[in-house]
Design an enzyme around this catalytic site. Structure first.
Site, PDB file in Angstrom:
ATOM      1  CG  ASN A   7     -18.584   0.293  11.475  1.00 13.15           C
ATOM      2  OD1 ASN A   7     -19.627  -0.198  11.063  1.00 13.15           O
ATOM      3  ND2 ASN A   7     -17.477  -0.396  11.590  1.00 13.15           N
ATOM      4  CG  ASP A   9     -19.847  -2.750   9.661  1.00  9.53           C
ATOM      5  OD1 ASP A   9     -19.783  -2.229   8.530  1.00  9.53           O
ATOM      6  OD2 ASP A   9     -18.857  -3.216  10.258  1.00  9.53           O
ATOM      7  CG  HIS A  10     -23.979  -2.602  14.425  1.00 10.52           C
ATOM      8  ND1 HIS A  10     -24.012  -3.976  14.541  1.00 10.52           N
ATOM      9  CD2 HIS A  10     -22.874  -2.201  15.065  1.00 10.52           C
ATOM     10  CE1 HIS A  10     -22.960  -4.369  15.241  1.00 10.52           C
ATOM     11  NE2 HIS A  10     -22.250  -3.319  15.564  1.00 10.52           N
ATOM     12  CG  HIS A  43     -15.456  -5.593   9.019  1.00  8.23           C
ATOM     13  ND1 HIS A  43     -15.194  -6.062  10.290  1.00  8.23           N
ATOM     14  CD2 HIS A  43     -14.760  -6.401   8.179  1.00  8.23           C
ATOM     15  CE1 HIS A  43     -14.377  -7.105  10.214  1.00  8.23           C
ATOM     16  NE2 HIS A  43     -14.115  -7.340   8.940  1.00  8.23           N
ATOM     17  NE  ARG A  45     -17.420  -9.278  11.061  1.00  8.46           N
ATOM     18  CZ  ARG A  45     -16.536  -9.911  11.817  1.00  8.46           C
ATOM     19  NH1 ARG A  45     -16.106 -11.105  11.473  1.00  8.46           N
ATOM     20  NH2 ARG A  45     -16.089  -9.370  12.929  1.00  8.46           N
ATOM     21  NE  ARG A  49     -20.384 -12.093  11.160  1.00  9.13           N
ATOM     22  CZ  ARG A  49     -19.649 -12.375  12.236  1.00  9.13           C
ATOM     23  NH1 ARG A  49     -19.799 -11.664  13.333  1.00  9.13           N
ATOM     24  NH2 ARG A  49     -18.786 -13.355  12.221  1.00  9.13           N
ATOM     25  CG  HIS A  50     -22.187  -6.605   9.124  1.00 10.68           C
ATOM     26  ND1 HIS A  50     -21.117  -6.282   8.355  1.00 10.68           N
ATOM     27  CD2 HIS A  50     -21.696  -6.854  10.372  1.00 10.68           C
ATOM     28  CE1 HIS A  50     -20.020  -6.320   9.085  1.00 10.68           C
ATOM     29  NE2 HIS A  50     -20.329  -6.686  10.326  1.00 10.68           N
ATOM     30  CD  GLU A  70     -13.580  -1.621  10.634  1.00 12.87           C
ATOM     31  OE1 GLU A  70     -13.666  -0.602  11.322  1.00 12.87           O
ATOM     32  OE2 GLU A  70     -14.165  -2.690  10.927  1.00 12.87           O
ATOM     33  CB  THR A 101     -12.947  -6.694  15.139  1.00 12.90           C
ATOM     34  OG1 THR A 101     -13.671  -6.461  13.941  1.00 12.90           O
ATOM     35  CG2 THR A 101     -11.505  -7.008  14.813  1.00 12.90           C
ATOM     36  CD  GLU A 151      -9.839   1.637  14.288  1.00 14.02           C
ATOM     37  OE1 GLU A 151      -9.926   1.674  13.045  1.00 14.02           O
ATOM     38  OE2 GLU A 151     -10.768   1.265  15.032  1.00 14.02           O
ATOM     39  CG  HIS A 191     -13.839  -2.583  19.084  1.00  7.69           C
ATOM     40  ND1 HIS A 191     -14.639  -3.156  20.026  1.00  7.69           N
ATOM     41  CD2 HIS A 191     -13.975  -3.348  17.978  1.00  7.69           C
ATOM     42  CE1 HIS A 191     -15.206  -4.229  19.530  1.00  7.69           C
ATOM     43  NE2 HIS A 191     -14.835  -4.362  18.271  1.00  7.69           N
ATOM     44  N   GLY A 192     -15.875   0.037  20.811  1.00  8.72           N
ATOM     45  CA  GLY A 192     -16.531   0.153  22.120  1.00  8.72           C
ATOM     46  C   GLY A 192     -16.644   1.576  22.636  1.00  8.72           C
TER      47      GLY A 192
HETATM   48  N1  PXP Z   1     -12.737  -0.223  14.591  1.00  6.53           N
HETATM   49  C1  PXP Z   1     -12.703  -1.508  14.159  1.00  6.53           C
HETATM   50  C2  PXP Z   1     -11.441  -1.999  13.545  1.00  6.53           C
HETATM   51  C3  PXP Z   1     -13.832  -2.343  14.279  1.00  6.53           C
HETATM   52  O1  PXP Z   1     -13.770  -3.617  13.838  1.00  6.53           O
HETATM   53  C4  PXP Z   1     -15.015  -1.819  14.821  1.00  6.53           C
HETATM   54  C5  PXP Z   1     -16.241  -2.673  14.922  1.00  6.53           C
HETATM   55  O2  PXP Z   1     -16.716  -2.985  13.670  1.00  6.53           O
HETATM   56  C6  PXP Z   1     -15.018  -0.461  15.232  1.00  6.53           C
HETATM   57  C7  PXP Z   1     -13.858   0.302  15.138  1.00  6.53           C
HETATM   58  C8  PXP Z   1     -16.235   0.190  15.776  1.00  6.53           C
HETATM   59  O3  PXP Z   1     -16.561  -0.375  17.019  1.00  6.53           O
HETATM   60  P1  PXP Z   1     -17.967  -0.064  17.661  1.00  6.53           P
HETATM   61  O4  PXP Z   1     -19.009  -0.607  16.754  1.00  6.53           O
HETATM   62  O5  PXP Z   1     -17.895  -0.764  18.982  1.00  6.53           O
HETATM   63  O6  PXP Z   1     -18.066   1.438  17.804  1.00  6.53           O
END
Ligand code: PXP
Length: 241
Positions: A7, A9-10, A43, A45, A49-50, A70, A101, A151, A191-192
């Protein structure tokens, strides 16, 4: 072999901090693919925002692996997904105030609405995933809605503070993966997840894709994306099917 989906996004978050054009998540996606990512996730949004619409269009034109989008299940996003035709959409709940999220999608309460939302996407050949908590009721509902993938939200596992809580949350994820497969769904997790907590998954089979963003971009600040993605891709590639 399980896939690493990165991902980006960051990367866009950093760009938006100054409102310019650097760093470009499209260039980052290309580097991620060269380093071993098997899919690129963004993602889009509602508040932009990103990731921006321009990013999505360029990614669609340049991503060579798979592009996963996403998004919230809104009419605007449905239209964008139909125009863009990513390989997969992942429906997530979206709140304006959240930093990221926060919880899984409430599929159980919205089966008819989500089935109707996904129908035109399926017709266009776009696969669907639903981001859900490791909750048997949501998994069964996801099967009824017609999504190909779920997921499983690993945030509670990642955030657990004590070894006991971590083990408890991990068992929920493990059970959810098995139950998802029993329902005939392909199962992703995300996530995380980071370079430490990912190793618990070395014992679990049945996961198609690991969706990871924050930890990889954080490491890349120090090591560069090639090393950060390559290290995670090698870890995931060693896990069972
Ligand atoms: N899966 C989903 C559905 C998410 O919204 C995110 C965060 O954007 C991730 C996975 C990835 O999470 P992380 O950035 O904590 O690795």
């Amino acid at each position: 072999m399980p896939r690493l989906a990165v991902n980006v996004d960051h990367v866009a978050t950093l760009r938006q901090a100054r409102g310019g054009c650097e760093p470009d998540p499209v260039a980052a996606a290309h580097m991620c693919e060269l380093a071993g990512a098997r899919a690129i996730i963004v993602h889009l949004r509602e508040d932009r925002r990103h990731i921006q619409d321009r990013d999505l269009a360029l990614l669609r034109a340049t991503v060579k692996t798979r592009l996963h989008l996403e998004m919230a299940a809104t009419p605007e996003m449905g239209r964008i997904a139909l125009e863009t035709r990513p390989e997969m959409v992942c429906l997530v709940p979206e709140k304006r105030q959240e930093l990221t999220t926060e919880g899984g999608l409430a599929v159980y309460a919205r089966e008819d609405e989500l089935s109707r939302f996904l129908a035109p996407l399926h017709k266009a050949g776009v696969k669907a995933s639903l981001f859900i908590d490791p909750d048997p009721r949501q998994i069964a509902a996801a099967g009824r809605v017609g999504a190909e993938y779920i997921e499983i939200h690993t945030g509670a596992y990642a955030d657990a503070k004590t070894p006991e809580d971590k083990a408890h949350e991990f068992e929920k994820v493990r059970g959810a993966v098995a139950l998802g497969r029993e329902h005939g769904l392909s199962v992703n997790v995300g996530h995380g997840l980071n370079y430490d907590n990912i190793f618990a998954f070395a014992k679990i089979g049945g996961i198609d894709e690991y969706s990871i963003g924050h930890a990889i971009v954080c490491r890349a600040v120090f090591t560069g994306l090639t090393e950060a993605v390559g290290a995670m891709a090698r870890i995931v590639a060693g896990f069972p099917d």
